[in-house]
Design an enzyme around this catalytic site. Structure first.
Site, PDB file in Angstrom:
ATOM      1  N   GLU A 273      -8.218   0.087   4.663  1.00 57.65           N
ATOM      2  CA  GLU A 273      -6.617   0.452   4.345  1.00 57.65           C
ATOM      3  C   GLU A 273      -6.028  -0.182   6.147  1.00 57.65           C
ATOM      4  O   GLU A 273      -5.182  -1.560   5.952  1.00 57.65           O
ATOM      5  CB  GLU A 273      -6.082   1.674   4.004  1.00 57.65           C
ATOM      6  CG  GLU A 273      -6.250   1.199   2.341  1.00 57.65           C
ATOM      7  CD  GLU A 273      -5.651   2.997   2.092  1.00 57.65           C
ATOM      8  OE1 GLU A 273      -4.925   2.841   0.950  1.00 57.65           O
ATOM      9  OE2 GLU A 273      -5.448   3.916   2.861  1.00 57.65           O
TER      10      GLU A 273
ATOM     11  N   ASP B 252       1.237  -1.235   0.153  1.00 58.53           N
ATOM     12  CA  ASP B 252      -0.015  -0.172   0.525  1.00 58.53           C
ATOM     13  C   ASP B 252       0.748   1.694  -0.078  1.00 58.53           C
ATOM     14  O   ASP B 252       2.407   0.921   0.062  1.00 58.53           O
ATOM     15  CB  ASP B 252      -0.473   0.404   1.383  1.00 58.53           C
ATOM     16  CG  ASP B 252      -1.661   0.344   0.792  1.00 58.53           C
ATOM     17  OD1 ASP B 252      -2.194   1.519   0.570  1.00 58.53           O
ATOM     18  OD2 ASP B 252      -3.268   1.045   2.234  1.00 58.53           O
TER      19      ASP B 252
HETATM   20  C1  A5P Z   1      -5.560   5.736  -0.251  1.00 56.80           C
HETATM   21  O1  A5P Z   1      -7.108   6.405   0.878  1.00 56.80           O
HETATM   22  C2  A5P Z   1      -4.542   6.515   0.612  1.00 56.80           C
HETATM   23  O2  A5P Z   1      -3.979   5.933   1.454  1.00 56.80           O
HETATM   24  C3  A5P Z   1      -3.164   6.509  -0.361  1.00 56.80           C
HETATM   25  O3  A5P Z   1      -2.380   5.261  -0.357  1.00 56.80           O
HETATM   26  C4  A5P Z   1      -2.553   7.155  -0.259  1.00 56.80           C
HETATM   27  O4  A5P Z   1      -2.837   9.014  -0.285  1.00 56.80           O
HETATM   28  C5  A5P Z   1      -0.817   7.451  -0.974  1.00 56.80           C
HETATM   29  O5  A5P Z   1      -1.222   7.674  -2.014  1.00 56.80           O
HETATM   30  P1  A5P Z   1      -0.651   8.167  -3.195  1.00 56.80           P
HETATM   31  O6  A5P Z   1       0.228   6.399  -3.967  1.00 56.80           O
HETATM   32  O7  A5P Z   1      -1.893   8.284  -4.800  1.00 56.80           O
HETATM   33  O8  A5P Z   1       0.494   8.688  -3.430  1.00 56.80           O
END
Ligand code: A5P
Length: 235
Positions: free
Chosen positions: A112, A89
């Site tokens: 998440e 993630d």
């Molecule tokens: C999603 O809810 C977020 O937790 C993403 O994992 C986080 O914002 C990172 O996103 P990017 O990889 O697009 O920067």
């Protein structure tokens, strides 16, 4: 073969995603994170699946589930698999040293966190701009709140000094996959993420917040020179 010029951050995200996907082995249950970096990792995972890798994925959002289906990555759920071997993630901020995180700018923080908490390993993929000495300030801290009575929850968060702003999607409050809303809070310098997480979660109307404390086991940071792997110190 023509390689198109990619924006700098995007190529660093690719470096991190590619290194993380190397950790995935045949037979694993894989948590599929949300956001642009996790999507790059999923695309790379899908290439390996097309070449014969046998895995099943548990998605952290409806959006990433749709991408997985389109790319032919088989999905499962917690009914069939209670434990996840590895989750990949992204994050919005990563604290050097503790490896605590801020997540949720994409609005998927609750799923998440549920997926990360059920995972033996959580590999976080970021470009180098996401690394900070202390969490806070640089990006808002997303807090997921129940849609019922969101006005009073927002007021409670305001009274507590978090300067929350309700996130919008066009002219309507943003709705998460669970039908909740997001209050983006301003917290300048988070000295004790675990204590702040506990305080926020104890606030009536708050479902959860984007602080991920003690969940990441490894961070893969994309640099122009390559991928750096930082592992959580055990003990
Ligand atoms: C999603 O809810 C977020 O937790 C993403 O994992 C986080 O914002 C990172 O996103 P990017 O990889 O697009 O920067």
């Amino acid at each position: 073969m023509t390689i198109e010029a990619a924006p700098a951050a995007d190529s660093l995200k690719r470096v991190a995603a590619a290194r993380a996907v190397e950790e995935i082995e045949d037979g694993m249950v894989v948590g599929l994170g949300s956001g642009s970096t996790a999507t790059l990792a999923l695309e790379m995972l899908a290439e390996r699946v097309a070449q014969g890798l046998r895995i099943v994925g548990i998605p952290t959002s409806e959006t990433i589930a749709a991408v997985a289906r389109r790319l032919g990555v088989p999905l499962t759920d917690f009914e069939r698999n209670r434990r996840i071997d590895v989750t990949i993630d992204g994050a919005d901020q990563v604290a050097r040293g503790t490896l605590d995180l801020i997540k949720g700018l994409g609005g998927a923080l609750l799923r998440e966190k549920i997926v990360a908490s059920a995972s033996k390993r959580m590999i976080v993929v970021v470009d180098e701009t996401k690394m900070v000495n202390r969490l806070g300030g640089k990006t808002p801290l997303p807090v997921e709140i129940a849609s019922f009575g969101w006005q009073t929850t927002l007021h409670r968060l305001t009274e507590a000094g978090y300067a929350p702003r309700l996130r919008y999607d066009g002219d309507r409050p943003f709705a998460t996959d669970g039908g909740n809303h997001i209050a983006d809070c301003v917290v300048a310098d988070i000295a004790d993420p675990a204590a702040l997480e506990a305080r926020l979660r104890a606030t009536v109307g708050v479902v959860d917040c984007g602080l991920f404390v003690g969940l990441a086991t490894e961070i893969v940071v994309g640099h122009t020179a390559g991928a750096e792997v930082i592992k959580r110190r055990v003990g």
